[in-house]
Design a protein around this motif. Structure first.
Motif, PDB file in Angstrom:
ATOM      1  N   GLY A 137      27.923  -7.634  33.406  1.00 21.68           N
ATOM      2  CA  GLY A 137      26.886  -7.282  32.455  1.00 21.68           C
ATOM      3  C   GLY A 137      25.531  -7.028  33.052  1.00 21.68           C
ATOM      4  O   GLY A 137      24.557  -6.822  32.312  1.00 21.68           O
ATOM      5  N   ILE A 138      25.429  -7.017  34.398  1.00 21.90           N
ATOM      6  CA  ILE A 138      24.118  -6.855  35.023  1.00 21.90           C
ATOM      7  C   ILE A 138      24.159  -6.067  36.332  1.00 21.90           C
ATOM      8  O   ILE A 138      23.171  -5.441  36.719  1.00 21.90           O
ATOM      9  CB  ILE A 138      23.470  -8.250  35.255  1.00 21.90           C
ATOM     10  CG1 ILE A 138      21.979  -8.127  35.546  1.00 21.90           C
ATOM     11  CG2 ILE A 138      24.201  -9.022  36.357  1.00 21.90           C
ATOM     12  CD1 ILE A 138      21.254  -9.470  35.544  1.00 21.90           C
ATOM     13  N   ALA A 139      25.314  -6.051  37.015  1.00 22.14           N
ATOM     14  CA  ALA A 139      25.379  -5.453  38.351  1.00 22.14           C
ATOM     15  C   ALA A 139      25.233  -3.935  38.335  1.00 22.14           C
ATOM     16  O   ALA A 139      24.632  -3.356  39.252  1.00 22.14           O
ATOM     17  CB  ALA A 139      26.680  -5.848  39.052  1.00 22.14           C
ATOM     18  N   LYS A 140      25.789  -3.262  37.318  1.00 27.64           N
ATOM     19  CA  LYS A 140      25.637  -1.807  37.268  1.00 27.64           C
ATOM     20  C   LYS A 140      24.167  -1.432  37.142  1.00 27.64           C
ATOM     21  O   LYS A 140      23.692  -0.510  37.808  1.00 27.64           O
ATOM     22  CB  LYS A 140      26.429  -1.214  36.110  1.00 27.64           C
ATOM     23  CG  LYS A 140      27.910  -1.042  36.363  1.00 27.64           C
ATOM     24  CD  LYS A 140      28.547  -0.142  35.330  1.00 27.64           C
ATOM     25  CE  LYS A 140      28.351  -0.653  33.930  1.00 27.64           C
ATOM     26  NZ  LYS A 140      28.987   0.212  32.911  1.00 27.64           N
ATOM     27  N   GLY A 141      23.464  -2.135  36.276  1.00 28.87           N
ATOM     28  CA  GLY A 141      22.038  -1.866  36.128  1.00 28.87           C
ATOM     29  C   GLY A 141      21.284  -2.123  37.412  1.00 28.87           C
ATOM     30  O   GLY A 141      20.409  -1.343  37.799  1.00 28.87           O
ATOM     31  N   PHE A 142      21.629  -3.227  38.091  1.00 29.43           N
ATOM     32  CA  PHE A 142      20.973  -3.508  39.367  1.00 29.43           C
ATOM     33  C   PHE A 142      21.258  -2.404  40.373  1.00 29.43           C
ATOM     34  O   PHE A 142      20.370  -2.004  41.141  1.00 29.43           O
ATOM     35  CB  PHE A 142      21.447  -4.848  39.937  1.00 29.43           C
ATOM     36  CG  PHE A 142      20.939  -5.090  41.330  1.00 29.43           C
ATOM     37  CD1 PHE A 142      19.623  -5.467  41.541  1.00 29.43           C
ATOM     38  CD2 PHE A 142      21.764  -4.907  42.431  1.00 29.43           C
ATOM     39  CE1 PHE A 142      19.138  -5.658  42.827  1.00 29.43           C
ATOM     40  CE2 PHE A 142      21.291  -5.094  43.717  1.00 29.43           C
ATOM     41  CZ  PHE A 142      19.975  -5.476  43.922  1.00 29.43           C
ATOM     42  N   ALA A 143      22.488  -1.894  40.374  1.00 30.33           N
ATOM     43  CA  ALA A 143      22.839  -0.824  41.309  1.00 30.33           C
ATOM     44  C   ALA A 143      22.018   0.432  41.038  1.00 30.33           C
ATOM     45  O   ALA A 143      21.586   1.117  41.985  1.00 30.33           O
ATOM     46  CB  ALA A 143      24.331  -0.517  41.206  1.00 30.33           C
ATOM     47  N   VAL A 144      21.783   0.739  39.764  1.00 28.29           N
ATOM     48  CA  VAL A 144      20.926   1.883  39.425  1.00 28.29           C
ATOM     49  C   VAL A 144      19.533   1.677  40.008  1.00 28.29           C
ATOM     50  O   VAL A 144      18.946   2.581  40.624  1.00 28.29           O
ATOM     51  CB  VAL A 144      20.856   2.065  37.897  1.00 28.29           C
ATOM     52  CG1 VAL A 144      19.783   3.088  37.522  1.00 28.29           C
ATOM     53  CG2 VAL A 144      22.202   2.498  37.342  1.00 28.29           C
ATOM     54  N   ALA A 146      18.697  -0.231  42.530  1.00 27.29           N
ATOM     55  CA  ALA A 146      18.750  -0.228  43.988  1.00 27.29           C
ATOM     56  C   ALA A 146      18.768   1.199  44.537  1.00 27.29           C
ATOM     57  O   ALA A 146      18.086   1.510  45.528  1.00 27.29           O
ATOM     58  CB  ALA A 146      19.968  -0.996  44.479  1.00 27.29           C
ATOM     59  N   VAL A 147      19.533   2.073  43.891  1.00 26.78           N
ATOM     60  CA  VAL A 147      19.561   3.478  44.311  1.00 26.78           C
ATOM     61  C   VAL A 147      18.196   4.115  44.084  1.00 26.78           C
ATOM     62  O   VAL A 147      17.672   4.836  44.945  1.00 26.78           O
ATOM     63  CB  VAL A 147      20.662   4.249  43.547  1.00 26.78           C
ATOM     64  CG1 VAL A 147      20.537   5.750  43.793  1.00 26.78           C
ATOM     65  CG2 VAL A 147      22.038   3.761  43.970  1.00 26.78           C
ATOM     66  N   ALA A 148      17.605   3.843  42.923  1.00 25.10           N
ATOM     67  CA  ALA A 148      16.284   4.407  42.620  1.00 25.10           C
ATOM     68  C   ALA A 148      15.247   3.947  43.637  1.00 25.10           C
ATOM     69  O   ALA A 148      14.435   4.751  44.123  1.00 25.10           O
ATOM     70  CB  ALA A 148      15.859   4.011  41.206  1.00 25.10           C
ATOM     71  N   GLU A 149      15.257   2.672  43.975  1.00 22.69           N
ATOM     72  CA  GLU A 149      14.275   2.164  44.932  1.00 22.69           C
ATOM     73  C   GLU A 149      14.496   2.753  46.329  1.00 22.69           C
ATOM     74  O   GLU A 149      13.528   2.995  47.056  1.00 22.69           O
ATOM     75  CB  GLU A 149      14.331   0.637  44.983  1.00 22.69           C
ATOM     76  CG  GLU A 149      13.930  -0.049  43.677  1.00 22.69           C
ATOM     77  CD  GLU A 149      12.546   0.355  43.198  1.00 22.69           C
ATOM     78  OE1 GLU A 149      11.649   0.536  44.040  1.00 22.69           O
ATOM     79  OE2 GLU A 149      12.366   0.506  41.967  1.00 22.69           O
ATOM     80  N   ARG A 150      15.740   2.995  46.691  1.00 21.67           N
ATOM     81  CA  ARG A 150      16.007   3.625  47.989  1.00 21.67           C
ATOM     82  C   ARG A 150      15.438   5.050  48.011  1.00 21.67           C
ATOM     83  O   ARG A 150      14.826   5.474  48.999  1.00 21.67           O
ATOM     84  CB  ARG A 150      17.498   3.644  48.271  1.00 21.67           C
ATOM     85  CG  ARG A 150      17.914   4.469  49.508  1.00 21.67           C
ATOM     86  CD  ARG A 150      17.236   3.959  50.792  1.00 21.67           C
ATOM     87  NE  ARG A 150      17.655   2.631  51.127  1.00 21.67           N
ATOM     88  CZ  ARG A 150      18.722   2.343  51.868  1.00 21.67           C
ATOM     89  NH1 ARG A 150      19.459   3.322  52.364  1.00 21.67           N
ATOM     90  NH2 ARG A 150      19.032   1.096  52.124  1.00 21.67           N
ATOM     91  N   LEU A 151      15.623   5.789  46.923  1.00 20.29           N
ATOM     92  CA  LEU A 151      15.098   7.149  46.864  1.00 20.29           C
ATOM     93  C   LEU A 151      13.578   7.154  46.877  1.00 20.29           C
ATOM     94  O   LEU A 151      12.947   7.942  47.599  1.00 20.29           O
ATOM     95  CB  LEU A 151      15.624   7.857  45.606  1.00 20.29           C
ATOM     96  CG  LEU A 151      17.123   8.171  45.603  1.00 20.29           C
ATOM     97  CD1 LEU A 151      17.551   8.679  44.225  1.00 20.29           C
ATOM     98  CD2 LEU A 151      17.472   9.201  46.678  1.00 20.29           C
ATOM     99  N   LEU A 152      12.965   6.275  46.096  1.00 20.56           N
ATOM    100  CA  LEU A 152      11.519   6.200  46.087  1.00 20.56           C
ATOM    101  C   LEU A 152      10.980   5.810  47.467  1.00 20.56           C
ATOM    102  O   LEU A 152       9.976   6.356  47.933  1.00 20.56           O
ATOM    103  CB  LEU A 152      11.041   5.190  45.032  1.00 20.56           C
ATOM    104  CG  LEU A 152      11.250   5.583  43.563  1.00 20.56           C
ATOM    105  CD1 LEU A 152      10.953   4.401  42.649  1.00 20.56           C
ATOM    106  CD2 LEU A 152      10.379   6.782  43.201  1.00 20.56           C
TER     107      LEU A 152
END
Length: 297
Positions: A137-144, A146-152
């Motif tokens: 209930g939380i890991a998919k959101g965290f993964a989103v 994490a990807v966003a922060e890597r791109l930024l």
């Protein structure tokens, strides 16, 4: 995580896909209870009472999950793995029968966030009972996130990232517009679509139609009520939450769905932009939190 991912990136670097896949691979290695060798699977096999060191990302997600368990009065709980397995929604696989009431009661007695002890300063945690963590209930959101922060961090300001229906938008599209998305509709519900602009914003949806099984002519949805240890029976068809962090949008969508009608009141107290669809006899009724209504006005 048993799902797909996608990313729309303006002026994407040549190595964008490889970078995203590397981020996701690390999260799976830490937080997928479907992977026997993951950190969460090892934690779930650990000796009760023995402290276990945690990787930084794992520690961050567990800490956020426990905080949200308290804020939602237990409607969200990251330590329901035993119950998820019992109902056929965990790594043990699907079931052809319903669990006995005594089995549910026994699993519920040793499950829940109250049986997980976290030591943030020592970057460690331990389970005090056979409770098992489940970050579904939380890991998919965290993964989103994490990807966003890597791109930024790589100097990429404009993108829309999606994992299993959870989205986060940053910057703008090439045409100067924000990333417009429609809230995920409930199948069969004839409700007007709601379109939102994801500009430094995330959206996550939890729905009873996403994953379920049928037994004796009755459908059992994958979302469990941590207070009863059983699939939801409150008429909630879906909940969507908008938040700056996809991780919190993901977890709050689950919590509000568990709370049902009381979830909108909690969303108002927490200042959450939330949309709830409830089954109402043969039709559907929708509820918007004040924060979401203000966003749409």
């Amino acid at each position: 995580m048993g799902t797909s991912w996608s990313a729309r990136i303006v002026d994407a670097p040549a190595n964008a896909q490889a970078e995203i896949e590397a981020v996701l691979a690390r999260i799976v290695a830490e937080m997928s209870h479907w992977e026997p060798g993951s950190d969460i699977s090892r934690f779930n096999r650990s000796v009760m009472g023995r402290w276990q060191p945690l990787p930084p990302q794992f520690l961050h997600v567990l800490s956020a999950a426990l905080d949200l368990a308290r804020a939602s009065s237990g409607a969200f709980d990251p330590a329901m793995g035993l119950l998820a397995d019992l109902w056929g929604f965990g790594p043990a696989g699907s079931r052809e029968w319903l669990p006995e009431a005594h089995a549910v009661a026994e699993a519920l007695a040793v499950s829940g966030a109250g049986h997980i002890e976290l030591d943030p300063a020592g970057r460690r945690a331990r389970r005090l009972t056979p409770a098992q963590l489940d970050f579904s209930g939380i890991a998919k959101g965290f993964a989103v996130d994490a990807v966003a922060e890597r791109l930024l961090g790589a100097g990429v300001p404009d993108f829309l990232v999606e994992i299993g229906g959870e989205l986060r938008g940053e910057g703008i599209r090439p045409d100067g517009q924000p990333w417009w998305v429609d809230l995920e509709p409930v199948p069969g519900a004839r409700l007007a679509p709601i379109r939102v602009a994801l500009h430094g914003l995330s959206v996550a949806t939890s729905g009873d139609y996403r994953r379920a099984f049928t037994h004796g002519g009755r459908s059992y949805a994958h979302t469990l009520d941590p207070r009863t240890g059983r699939p939801l029976e409150n008429g909630v068809a879906s909940v969507s939450v908008l938040h700056a962090q996809a991780m919190l949008a993901d977890a709050w969508a689950t919590a509000l769905g568990v709370l049902g009608g009381a979830g909108i009141a909690l969303a108002e107290r927490e200042g959450l932009a939330a949309h709830m669809v409830m089954r109402d006899g043969t039709g559907f009724a929708e509820h918007l939190s004040p924060a979401l209504q203000a966003m749409l006005d």
